[in-house]
Structures are given as C-alpha cells and as structure tokens.
Design an enzyme around this catalytic site. Structure first.
Site, PDB file in Angstrom:
ATOM      1  N   ASP A  35       0.827  -1.225   0.000  1.00  0.00           N
ATOM      2  CA  ASP A  35       0.000   0.000   0.000  1.00  0.00           C
ATOM      3  C   ASP A  35       0.860   1.273   0.000  1.00  0.00           C
ATOM      4  O   ASP A  35       0.777   2.093   0.915  1.00  0.00           O
ATOM      5  CB  ASP A  35      -0.925   0.033   1.216  1.00  0.00           C
ATOM      6  CG  ASP A  35      -1.877  -1.140   1.286  1.00  0.00           C
ATOM      7  OD1 ASP A  35      -2.273  -1.635   0.215  1.00  0.00           O
ATOM      8  OD2 ASP A  35      -2.241  -1.549   2.402  1.00  0.00           O
ATOM      9  N   GLU A 200     -11.777  -2.006  -3.615  1.00  0.00           N
ATOM     10  CA  GLU A 200     -11.221  -1.285  -2.471  1.00  0.00           C
ATOM     11  C   GLU A 200     -10.121  -0.331  -2.935  1.00  0.00           C
ATOM     12  O   GLU A 200      -9.803  -0.238  -4.121  1.00  0.00           O
ATOM     13  CB  GLU A 200     -10.660  -2.264  -1.446  1.00  0.00           C
ATOM     14  CG  GLU A 200      -9.545  -3.154  -1.967  1.00  0.00           C
ATOM     15  CD  GLU A 200      -9.102  -4.202  -0.950  1.00  0.00           C
ATOM     16  OE1 GLU A 200      -9.717  -4.280   0.132  1.00  0.00           O
ATOM     17  OE2 GLU A 200      -8.149  -4.939  -1.241  1.00  0.00           O
TER      18      GLU A 200
END
Length: 321
Positions: A35, A200
């Site tokens: 991420d 997401e």
C-alpha cells in the site's frame, strides 16, 4: 508517454509493451512495500509511506530510488481507541495548505470496526509527526461500508475523502477546509454488485476536465501455484466523471456504481496482482501510477510485494500504462 528517466527503463517499457502493458519502472534500495503512497517535499525529496511498522516511510531523490527507510511515522501507534491502533494500514500522503498530511486506517482483517485517522508534519522528518486521531469517518457492523483505505483530494478550496473496501465498496465524504474532520454524510460512488464486491483502495485524481477514480479490484495479494493469474487477482481499474462527487463511468459508459470499471493495469509478464495504487504528478515525468505487486520470478510468499510505478498517458482521455 513522456521522457524516460534512463535507457534501462526505456528497455523495460519496450519489453512490457509486447504484452500490452509497460513493465514497472526501476526501483532500488528499500523496494518491498505494501500500500505505497508517494509525496514530494518542496526541496525535491520524495517520501514513500506504506503499511507496516506503524506506517513505515522512506525517502529518495527520485521515484526510482534508491529508497532509504527512515522508520516509523507514529512509533507509539494511534490515539484512536479501537483494536488495531498499534497496527496502522494504508497510508495516503497529501499536501494541504503547505502541511504534510498522512491519512491512515485502524482496523483488523475482515472487520468493520474501523476508523480513518490523520497525522501531520511540517517537514516529514523523523519524529516530527503529530497524531490527530480520527477524522470522523468510522464504521461498525451496522454500516454498509468499511472505513479503510482513505484518499484525500485537495481541489481548490474543497477537500474530498474517498474510502472503502468490500461491503458496498467505495464511499466519499467532504472534509473541512483544514482537511481534519468530515463535514458531510457518506455517499456511495462505486459498487460492484457481483460476487464478493471485491473493490477497495480508491484514489481520486484530477487531470484536465475530469476526475479519475482509480481503485483495486479482485483478490489481494499473494501468488503461488494454487493461485495463478486467472483474472480474479488484484488489478487496477478506473472510472471518470466531470464532478468529484459522483456519476463516475467507465470507458464504455457503464456506471461505476453498477459494476463499471476500465482496466488500467493487471497481471502481465512476471508482474502479478498490481494494486494498492495511487497517482503522483511528478514534475519531470508527469502523472505516475504507483502500486505494489508480486514478482513471480522472486518468490511466492503472500507478504512479498514490491514497489512498482509507471508513467500514465492521458492522450485518449483515459489513463494508459
């Protein structure tokens, strides 16, 4: 595509084009991340934040590295009173009125007991981060969303926080002028009604007259012999709108709230499951898509994720790697 940073990178890109996508740009130094989020300081130093070690962060003189780990952004964890407040996820680094903001997630895997927090710094140097706790975006099992994977767009005087993962997928609130607290109820701006609603990690990026909603779709993140590239793994998709708050559609005109989404990047060559993405407007390279991925030639461990990046070409009105 704009000019490349090196002849080696140019060869990488040409090799990847044979498969329809450019291969990731070069990365040296600390390149194992999950991420990632990238921001550039006014002196030209790049900072990259990532999940783990209470938000690990590193610095470099360019997006290609060499990346040097600085340490933990919040070594004491978050002040948010939720389980997981010592395990911070999915940072989003932005510049708001000259101050550096990093939005982060407090949660646990598969749980809706989640919240989005904020830390700020004037310099991004080690031990300069101030934790502000929650920004007013929280979820629990009574909600139809999960308050994780925040991204903030600064658009003139307006600030938009986009977030979400599974359940009813992607939502948005507006923030106050300081970008520290939510000021509106959440609205649903992307939803895939099929299957497990595997959407997401939104990222909202303005380019020209459009707002582009990038997101990760599919199963994150590992690769092994039982999980080959079969189309169900992570990939990066996009929809666009002339408004930052809704009516996003894909290249075929399908609404992003009804399963729409045009693929920007997916598994190819030795790149498996690219996702967890953001977009950075580099002063030399122009718009750059960055993400994590698994290199199938290195190993198959679920936690093995590398920092990838590619220049984006918007000449058709849609981002192309």
């Amino acid at each position: 595509m704009r000019g490349f940073v090196s002849s080696a990178l140019a060869l990488d890109v040409l090799a990847g084009l044979a498969y329809g996508y450019a291969n990731p740009g070069s990365c040296s130094g600390a390149c194992n991340v999950h991420d990632p989020s990238v921001v550039r300081r006014s002196d030209g130093t790049y900072f990259r934040f990532s999940t783990g070690n209470k938000i690990s962060y590193a610095s470099s003189s360019s997006i290609a590295g060499p990346w040097t780990v600085i340490g933990s952004m919040l070594p004491g964890g978050s002040s948010i009173n939720l389980p997981g407040n010592r395990d911070l996820w999915a940072p989003d680094a932005q510049i708001v009125d000259g101050k550096y903001h990093v939005y982060y997630t407090i949660s646990s895997y598969g749980s809706q007991d989640s919240a989005i927090g904020l830390a700020t710094s004037d310099t991004m140097d080690a031990n300069t981060w101030r934790d502000h706790g929650a920004v007013g975006v929280r979820s629990n099992p009574s909600k139809n969303y999960n308050a994780i994977d925040a991204n903030v767009l600064v658009d003139g005087a307006s600030r938009y926080l986009t977030f979400g993962s599974f359940w009813n997928d992607i939502f948005q609130v507006q923030l106050n002028s300081a970008a520290t607290r939510s000021t509106t109820a959440s609205s649903n701006i992307a939803f895939d009604p099929a299957g497990t609603h595997a959407v997401e990690g939104p990222y909202l990026f303005k380019y020209g007259n459009y707002y582009y909603l990038f997101y990760s779709a599919g199963a994150c993140c590992g690769y092994d012999a039982s999980r080959p590239a079969n189309g169900e793994e992570y990939k990066i998709k996009v929809c666009r709108s002339s408004s930052p708050t809704g009516n996003f559609v894909d290249k075929n005109g399908i609404a992003c709230t009804n399963g729409g989404g045009t693929v920007v990047l997916e598994s190819h060559d030795s790149v498996y499951g690219p996702g967890g993405q953001g977009v950075f407007d580099d002063p030399t390279l122009g718009p750059v898509l960055y993400y994590h991925y698994v290199d199938t030639t290195i190993g198959f461990a679920d936690g093995q994720k590398l920092f990838g990046w590619n220049q984006l070409d918007f000449s058709t009105g849609w981002p192309v790697v």
